[in-house]
Motif scaffolding. Structure first.
Motif, PDB file in Angstrom:
ATOM      1  N   ILE A   1       0.848  -1.185   0.000  1.00 29.26           N
ATOM      2  CA  ILE A   1       0.000   0.000   0.000  1.00 29.26           C
ATOM      3  C   ILE A   1       0.890   1.244   0.000  1.00 29.26           C
ATOM      4  N   ARG A   2       0.298   2.373  -0.391  1.00 26.85           N
ATOM      5  CA  ARG A   2       1.033   3.630  -0.398  1.00 26.85           C
ATOM      6  C   ARG A   2       0.240   4.694   0.348  1.00 26.85           C
ATOM      7  N   LEU A   3       0.901   5.370   1.275  1.00 27.14           N
ATOM      8  CA  LEU A   3       0.315   6.482   2.009  1.00 27.14           C
ATOM      9  C   LEU A   3       0.896   7.780   1.472  1.00 27.14           C
ATOM     10  N   THR A   4       0.040   8.757   1.196  1.00 22.57           N
ATOM     11  CA  THR A   4       0.511  10.039   0.677  1.00 22.57           C
ATOM     12  C   THR A   4      -0.159  11.178   1.429  1.00 22.57           C
ATOM     13  N   TRP A   5       0.600  12.248   1.604  1.00 32.12           N
ATOM     14  CA  TRP A   5       0.089  13.489   2.163  1.00 32.12           C
ATOM     15  C   TRP A   5       0.436  14.612   1.199  1.00 32.12           C
ATOM     16  N   LEU A   6      -0.522  15.461   0.912  1.00 32.16           N
ATOM     17  CA  LEU A   6      -0.278  16.619   0.061  1.00 32.16           C
ATOM     18  C   LEU A   6       0.183  17.780   0.930  1.00 32.16           C
ATOM     19  N   ARG A   7       1.308  18.386   0.567  1.00 29.88           N
ATOM     20  CA  ARG A   7       1.874  19.475   1.364  1.00 29.88           C
ATOM     21  C   ARG A   7       2.200  20.651   0.454  1.00 29.88           C
ATOM     22  N   THR A   8       2.117  21.856   1.015  1.00 27.71           N
ATOM     23  CA  THR A   8       2.374  23.056   0.237  1.00 27.71           C
ATOM     24  C   THR A   8       3.007  24.116   1.126  1.00 27.71           C
ATOM     25  N   ASP A   9       3.579  25.139   0.497  1.00 29.87           N
ATOM     26  CA  ASP A   9       4.130  26.271   1.240  1.00 29.87           C
ATOM     27  C   ASP A   9       3.013  27.295   1.454  1.00 29.87           C
ATOM     28  N   PRO A  10       3.245  28.333   2.263  1.00 33.19           N
ATOM     29  CA  PRO A  10       2.164  29.306   2.533  1.00 33.19           C
ATOM     30  C   PRO A  10       1.613  29.995   1.292  1.00 33.19           C
ATOM     31  N   THR A  11       2.412  30.136   0.222  1.00 34.82           N
ATOM     32  CA  THR A  11       1.885  30.762  -0.990  1.00 34.82           C
ATOM     33  C   THR A  11       0.997  29.820  -1.795  1.00 34.82           C
ATOM     34  N   GLU A  12       1.084  28.525  -1.502  1.00 34.07           N
ATOM     35  CA  GLU A  12       0.330  27.466  -2.183  1.00 34.07           C
ATOM     36  C   GLU A  12       0.665  27.394  -3.675  1.00 34.07           C
ATOM     37  N   HIS A  13       1.882  27.811  -4.029  1.00 36.04           N
ATOM     38  CA  HIS A  13       2.349  27.634  -5.406  1.00 36.04           C
ATOM     39  C   HIS A  13       3.083  26.301  -5.573  1.00 36.04           C
ATOM     40  N   LEU A  14       3.754  25.858  -4.523  1.00 34.60           N
ATOM     41  CA  LEU A  14       4.507  24.601  -4.560  1.00 34.60           C
ATOM     42  C   LEU A  14       3.704  23.515  -3.860  1.00 34.60           C
ATOM     43  N   TRP A  15       3.426  22.429  -4.583  1.00 31.49           N
ATOM     44  CA  TRP A  15       2.713  21.287  -4.012  1.00 31.49           C
ATOM     45  C   TRP A  15       3.605  20.053  -4.097  1.00 31.49           C
ATOM     46  N   VAL A  16       3.701  19.347  -3.000  1.00 35.24           N
ATOM     47  CA  VAL A  16       4.572  18.183  -2.899  1.00 35.24           C
ATOM     48  C   VAL A  16       3.762  17.022  -2.343  1.00 35.24           C
ATOM     49  N   GLY A  17       4.052  15.814  -2.796  1.00 37.25           N
ATOM     50  CA  GLY A  17       3.439  14.638  -2.198  1.00 37.25           C
ATOM     51  C   GLY A  17       2.853  13.655  -3.176  1.00 37.25           C
ATOM     52  N   GLU A  18       2.331  14.136  -4.312  1.00 41.56           N
ATOM     53  CA  GLU A  18       1.653  13.235  -5.241  1.00 41.56           C
ATOM     54  C   GLU A  18       2.590  12.152  -5.763  1.00 41.56           C
ATOM     55  N   ASP A  19       3.841  12.493  -6.046  1.00 38.27           N
ATOM     56  CA  ASP A  19       4.798  11.523  -6.577  1.00 38.27           C
ATOM     57  C   ASP A  19       5.664  10.903  -5.492  1.00 38.27           C
ATOM     58  N   GLN A  20       5.339  11.143  -4.230  1.00 33.96           N
ATOM     59  CA  GLN A  20       6.163  10.634  -3.143  1.00 33.96           C
ATOM     60  C   GLN A  20       5.354   9.674  -2.274  1.00 33.96           C
ATOM     61  N   GLY A  21       5.381   9.901  -0.982  1.00 37.07           N
ATOM     62  CA  GLY A  21       4.657   9.030  -0.081  1.00 37.07           C
ATOM     63  C   GLY A  21       5.520   7.897   0.447  1.00 37.07           C
ATOM     64  N   VAL A  22       4.927   7.103   1.321  1.00 33.39           N
ATOM     65  CA  VAL A  22       5.596   5.955   1.936  1.00 33.39           C
ATOM     66  C   VAL A  22       4.838   4.699   1.552  1.00 33.39           C
ATOM     67  N   GLU A  23       5.545   3.731   1.037  1.00 38.21           N
ATOM     68  CA  GLU A  23       4.934   2.445   0.687  1.00 38.21           C
ATOM     69  C   GLU A  23       5.240   1.419   1.778  1.00 38.21           C
ATOM     70  N   ILE A  24       4.251   0.606   2.079  1.00 40.01           N
ATOM     71  CA  ILE A  24       4.388  -0.437   3.092  1.00 40.01           C
ATOM     72  C   ILE A  24       4.189  -1.790   2.427  1.00 40.01           C
ATOM     73  N   GLU A  25       5.185  -2.638   2.548  1.00 40.13           N
ATOM     74  CA  GLU A  25       5.127  -3.989   2.006  1.00 40.13           C
ATOM     75  C   GLU A  25       4.815  -4.967   3.139  1.00 40.13           C
TER      76      GLU A  25
END
Length: 540
Positions: free
Chosen positions: A179-203
């Protein structure tokens, strides 16, 4: 009324504990309504038990103090995101890792990190027998710190937009092996979004007792092996040893893996890599190019060791010179002697004005583990074949060039420059790309140095090409908007900001706005975060 998930669980329990002959007899003798009442009562019992266990897991997560952000916001696709000042891709990766591992520790579930095939995501392994406990604690974690869960193996992404605190987000969990857990994160300006291509996978690893010594078997391949001894010892390992995108810093908190996984990756780079930035355009847009280059390194190449700013003009006052940033004054044309730069590493990235990193990169994207450089191939046409750099490259090597080299950040070796000088190569005249009326071809220095390195066995041309944009390009706004939305380009080269056509068409101003939106997070190389003007004075 019982939820469909509860009814499915009730049917599963009913089939598990009631033998087939008894079920057959009940089906033929008991009315359908009675059977439905029995299953409904069982579903309500399971629902109450699951709710009780979920509340217990949620209290455990809250006591551990997991899941903090400055505030929540709505992502462009409608999902929930978390705001963090000073957010970077590497910081988001570590936040995800710490969230999951601390939750597993709170639930007393043993785990270990696995060197997964996909460098973008960190992977943790747990034994299959803890699967029920893991679902409860992770669902509680995703309720406290809203995130999302999908099944990776077998693949099922239809729960991608359902918050992980909802029961229906876990409908594929029973069959899931990864499974893969993801959290969407951004800076205060909300121009930079991180998380969609990352996350933690659990085997979920299974125990195999067929041999005298018990082994754990992984559900999918990884970089090392799928079977490890169940009694293997755990050791600490840096996240950079598991993902090439991570910061190489021994002071950061390591993770835990098994000693059998402490194996050097095929693409792992063990030597230090510096960055060299050329500064030659005093004024508003010149400073913005330098600031954006530093922010691109901070955001997308945290593994860079030391940044050297070679200043051919008075350095900006906001530069924060320290052990990670040095400023060296130089004369025009000094880039041919970068091997003489004080304390520069043998391997470094050269960023000329306008060269930017557009998304996360690894050292392997620019260098081979044996120490060779990996410059990007560029277009090849009649103009390139008759260019002065092509003749110079042939004269110093005796080998004809067959392709050009793309613009953007360039991988260099000090040894290549030294050997090129010893071979008698003469520096070629260099033009200022920021004043040219069109996008230039191969940079003369790149063409000569990379071709010489290739012939000498110090370079292996490969990799993704850069995207080069001229500030006077018609329809520039559309191209910049696409880059902002997709953020899928590894390298950028912006040229012509000082050209008259760019100023007349508003292209320079558009690029300055673009840089503020694409790189909104200040880097560690700046004294203070600059105020972004509403109407930047690009002519100052």
């Amino acid at each position: 009324m019982s939820s469909p998930t509860s009814m499915n669980s009730a049917v599963h329990v009913y089939k598990r504990f009631v033998p087939q002959p008894v079920r057959s007899a009940a089906a033929s003798t008991l009315p359908a309504g009675v059977r439905r009442k029995v299953k409904g009562g069982l579903a309500r019992t399971l629902n109450r038990r699951e709710a009780r266990l979920h509340r217990r897991a949620l209290r455990r997560v809250r006591r551990a103090g997991l899941g903090h952000s400055e505030r929540r916001t709505q992502a462009p696709d409608g999902r929930v995101g978390h705001v963090h000042t000073g957010l970077t891709v590497d910081l988001a990766r570590r936040l995800d890792h710490d969230l999951v591992t601390h939750a597993l520790d709170a639930a007393e579930v043993p785990w270990f990190a696995v060197p997964a095939l996909d460098d973008r995501r960190l992977c943790l392994a747990v034994e299959q027998r803890y699967k029920g406990t893991i679902r409860r604690v992770l669902r509680a974690l995703l309720e406290e710190h809203t995130g999302y869960v999908v099944s990776v193996f077998p693949a099922a992404s239809d729960t991608r937009e359902t918050p992980g605190s909802h029961i229906k987000a876990w409908k594929h969990y029973g069959k899931a092996k990864v499974i893969r857990l993801t959290w969407l994160r951004t800076d205060p300006t909300e121009h930079l979004w991180v998380g969609e291509d990352q996350g933690v996978e659990i085997e979920f690893w299974t125990a195999n007792t067929d041999l005298p010594h018990e082994r754990l078997i992984g559900p999918r391949p990884n970089r090392v092996q799928r079977a490890v001894p169940a009694e293997a010892s755990g050791i600490e390992i840096g996240l950079d040893r598991l993902s090439g995108y991570c910061d190489i810093d021994g002071d950061l908190e390591p993770t835990i893996t098994l000693e059998d996984f402490d194996v050097v990756r095929l693409e792992e780079i063990s030597f230090p890599v510096d960055a060299v930035l050329l500064w030659q355009h005093p004024g508003r847009w010149g400073e913005e190019l330098l600031r954006a280059a530093l922010r691109s390194l901070h955001q997308y190449a945290p593994w860079v060791d030391v940044v050297h700013v070679v200043a051919q003009a008075e350095p900006p006052a906001w530069l924060n010179a320290d052990e990670r940033l040095s400023v060296v004054r130089a004369q025009p044309g000094a880039e041919w002697q970068l091997d003489q730069l004080p304390d520069v590493a043998d391997h470094f990235l050269l960023l000329r004005p306008g060269a930017l990193i557009g998304r996360p990169v690894r050292p392997f994207d620019y260098f081979t583990p044996s120490g060779g450089t990996r410059p990007r191939r560029g277009p090849w046409n009649a103009s390139e074949s008759f260019a002065e750099w092509a003749r110079a490259a042939y004269s110093v090597t005796g080998r004809v060039t067959g392709h050009g080299y793309a613009a953007g950040p360039q991988p260099y070796r000090a040894e290549t420059l030294t050997r090129l000088g010893e071979a008698g190569a003469q520096p070629l005249p260099l033009t200022d790309d920021q004043t040219l009326p069109a996008v230039p071809g191969t940079h003369p220095m790149d063409g000569v140095v990379h071709h010489f390195g290739y012939v000498a066995g110090l370079a292996d041309p490969s990799g993704e090409a850069s995207v080069a944009l001229h500030a006077a390009l018609p329809g520039l706004g559309t191209h910049l908007e696409r880059l902002l939305v997709r953020r899928d380009v590894q390298q950028l080269q912006l040229v012509g900001l000082g050209a008259k056509e760019a100023g007349a068409r508003g292209g320079t101003e558009a690029i300055v706005r673009f840089l503020h939106q694409y790189f909104p997070v200040p880097s560690v190389f700046e004294h203070v975060r600059p105020q972004t003007p509403t109407e930047p004075d690009i002519h100052s």
